[in-house]
Design a protein around this motif. Structure first.
Motif, PDB file in Angstrom:
ATOM      1  N   LYS A 145       0.456   4.531  -0.479  1.00 54.39           N
ATOM      2  CA  LYS A 145       0.068   5.718   0.304  1.00 54.39           C
ATOM      3  C   LYS A 145       0.335   5.504   1.791  1.00 54.39           C
ATOM      4  O   LYS A 145       0.843   6.376   2.473  1.00 54.39           O
ATOM      5  N   ARG A 146      -0.028   4.345   2.288  1.00 53.54           N
ATOM      6  CA  ARG A 146       0.182   4.027   3.699  1.00 53.54           C
ATOM      7  C   ARG A 146       1.678   3.991   4.017  1.00 53.54           C
ATOM      8  O   ARG A 146       2.128   4.522   5.026  1.00 53.54           O
TER       9      ARG A 146
ATOM     10  N   ALA B 293       3.219   7.506   3.957  1.00 54.34           N
ATOM     11  CA  ALA B 293       2.809   8.219   5.168  1.00 54.34           C
ATOM     12  C   ALA B 293       3.632   7.773   6.371  1.00 54.34           C
ATOM     13  O   ALA B 293       4.047   8.599   7.190  1.00 54.34           O
ATOM     14  N   PHE B 294       3.918   6.478   6.491  1.00 54.16           N
ATOM     15  CA  PHE B 294       4.715   5.975   7.608  1.00 54.16           C
ATOM     16  C   PHE B 294       6.128   6.563   7.584  1.00 54.16           C
ATOM     17  O   PHE B 294       6.604   7.105   8.577  1.00 54.16           O
TER      18      PHE B 294
ATOM     19  N   ASP C 139       7.645  -1.426   9.724  1.00 52.65           N
ATOM     20  CA  ASP C 139       6.865  -0.408   9.030  1.00 52.65           C
ATOM     21  C   ASP C 139       5.457  -0.954   8.796  1.00 52.65           C
ATOM     22  O   ASP C 139       5.132  -2.066   9.215  1.00 52.65           O
ATOM     23  N   THR C 140       4.623  -0.198   8.127  1.00 51.20           N
ATOM     24  CA  THR C 140       3.237  -0.608   7.902  1.00 51.20           C
ATOM     25  C   THR C 140       3.122  -1.802   6.968  1.00 51.20           C
ATOM     26  O   THR C 140       2.068  -2.432   6.892  1.00 51.20           O
ATOM     27  N   GLU C 141       4.205  -2.112   6.250  1.00 51.33           N
ATOM     28  CA  GLU C 141       4.186  -3.207   5.284  1.00 51.33           C
ATOM     29  C   GLU C 141       4.819  -4.481   5.837  1.00 51.33           C
ATOM     30  O   GLU C 141       4.973  -5.459   5.136  1.00 51.33           O
TER      31      GLU C 141
ATOM     32  N   ASP D 180       0.858  -1.183   0.000  1.00 57.10           N
ATOM     33  CA  ASP D 180       0.000   0.000   0.000  1.00 57.10           C
ATOM     34  C   ASP D 180       0.898   1.239   0.000  1.00 57.10           C
ATOM     35  O   ASP D 180       1.418   1.637   1.040  1.00 57.10           O
TER      36      ASP D 180
END
Length: 118
Positions: A16-17, A20-21, A104-106, A14
């Motif tokens: 965008k996510r 942003a992170f 991270d978010t991923e 993702d």
């Protein structure tokens, strides 16, 4: 043969996510942003976020990006927590330095690193 590191590629699902992170949580400067590829400046090292169709959130293993904290690791731990980072354990002490693991978010493995005190 090799002459430094040009860019570290990090797979993301993702964009965008992920942007942003790295921008908001780690405070890195976004140099370019697109749906398939974005670049952030990590103090002179470019981190490329690679939005691949077959990328999947990782749960273990792989490369780790180590960041130098602006302040103490303890202070940065509180900042990361307040920004919603996925902390993966405690600050650990080693003869070669101290680390704080997080993701991270991923699902990519990251850490804060500070060298041993002289």
């Amino acid at each position: 043969m090799a002459h430094g590191v040009a860019t570290v590629w990090v797979p993301v699902t993702d964009m965008k996510r992920a942007v942003a992170f790295y921008r908001d949580t780690l405070q890195l400067e976004v140099k370019s942003e697109d749906t398939d590829w974005s670049e952030l400046d990590a103090g002179g090292l470019m981190i490329g976020l690679n939005g691949r169709e077959d990328a999947a959130v990782s749960s273990s293993g792989g490369a780790v990006i180590s960041f130098q904290p602006d302040g103490s690791i303890e202070d940065e731990l509180e900042t990361l927590k307040s920004r919603g980072a996925d902390i993966q354990g405690e600050i650990s002490e080693h003869p070669w330095g101290r680390i704080l693991p997080f993701k991270d978010t991923e699902g990519n493995d990251l850490q804060l690193y500070s060298p041993p005190k002289a």
